[in-house]
Design an enzyme around this catalytic site. Structure first.
Site, PDB file in Angstrom:
ATOM      1  N   HIS A  15      -1.618  -2.144  -6.405  1.00 56.15           N
ATOM      2  CA  HIS A  15      -2.315  -1.647  -5.050  1.00 56.15           C
ATOM      3  C   HIS A  15      -1.514   0.015  -4.979  1.00 56.15           C
ATOM      4  CE1 HIS A  15       1.129  -4.228  -3.819  1.00 56.15           C
ATOM      5  NE2 HIS A  15       1.070  -3.487  -2.909  1.00 56.15           N
ATOM      6  N   LEU A  16      -2.541   0.915  -4.580  1.00 60.48           N
ATOM      7  CA  LEU A  16      -2.142   2.325  -4.395  1.00 60.48           C
ATOM      8  C   LEU A  16      -1.996   2.259  -2.865  1.00 60.48           C
ATOM      9  CD1 LEU A  16      -1.766   5.201  -5.290  1.00 60.48           C
ATOM     10  CD2 LEU A  16      -4.127   5.491  -5.340  1.00 60.48           C
ATOM     11  N   HIS A  17      -1.010   2.814  -2.406  1.00 62.74           N
ATOM     12  CA  HIS A  17      -0.754   2.981  -0.976  1.00 62.74           C
ATOM     13  C   HIS A  17      -1.311   4.468  -0.718  1.00 62.74           C
ATOM     14  CE1 HIS A  17       2.074  -0.359   0.196  1.00 62.74           C
ATOM     15  NE2 HIS A  17       2.159  -0.325  -0.891  1.00 62.74           N
TER      16      HIS A  17
END
Length: 233
Positions: free
Chosen positions: A185-187
């Site tokens: 997951h990319l913040h």
């Protein structure tokens, strides 16, 4: 030294559940889940779905309206992905078993609001196909990375255009063992200037060992790609 350890614990220990209690914490009894839980079906839809920007704001500064609240939705995919094989909370969100506030979606990607937002905009962009962490990425995943960034920038343009224009945002990944969920997951964080000191300078500081910026990860994979090509010559 002790103070540094206390700050790190504060930054990484999960907060108590802050689920929006207007909506169910689990969705396994919902009609949408019942429709899809036996066998995910591929969709023919190809367009990106973007939630409209609301004119009202919640107490945490995020947009909120009837179409912008945590919901249990089965998220279609184009690769016959069986979410039953994904044991993570994100797998349950994709399967419609847990609620999430969707920001954007394609058949391959989903962006939704972090359960414990650390910025006025804190989205997570994930591939619907399970990839555990950044450690599993190879140069062949560079197109996927590009798609993740494109969706992140779309969400920033929709929800925090001023922060986007000023470069007041951060795109980063956490590195094992400091990642909270074993689903890549990319913040997406903005505006960074308004984040708390601990979150800005500790937990989401890409100069620390536990985090890597999108650009640094992309550069690393590009270098690996170039090295592999040179080895073939």
């Amino acid at each position: 030294m002790i103070l540094c350890l206390v700050v790190m614990v504060f930054a990484f220990v999960p907060l108590p559940d802050r689920t929006d209690h207007r909506h169910p914490a689990s969705c396994t009894s919902s009609p949408t889940f019942a429709k899809h839980h036996q066998q995910p079906q591929a969709s023919t839809t190809t367009a990106t779905t973007m939630r409209p920007t609301s004119t009202t704001m919640t107490n945490d500064g995020d947009h909120d309206d009837d179409n912008d609240v945590p919901r249990c939705i089965y998220h279609e995919n184009d690769n016959h992905i069986e979410y039953r094989t994904n044991p993570t909370p994100f797998g349950r969100i994709l399967a419609g078993q847990l609620p999430a506030r969707t920001y954007a979606e394609t058949l391959a990607l989903l962006c939704f609001r972090d359960k414990h937002p650390r910025a006025r905009l804190h989205g997570l962009v994930i591939p619907k196909q399970l990839i555990a962490t950044v450690n599993q990425l190879t140069p062949s995943d560079l197109p996927l990375l590009g798609d993740l960034k494109q969706m992140a920038l779309q969400v920033l343009q929709e929800r925090e255009p001023e922060a986007l224009a000023k470069g007041d945002y951060r795109l980063c990944f956490h590195v094992p063992p400091w990642n909270s969920v074993d689903h890549l997951h990319l913040h997406v964080l903005a505006p960074v200037s308004q984040m708390s000191w601990v979150m800005k300078h500790i937990k989401y500081n890409c100069d620390m060992v536990w985090a890597i910026s999108f650009d640094d990860l992309e550069q690393r994979l590009q270098q690996e790609q170039q090295q592999a090509l040179q080895a073939l010559r």
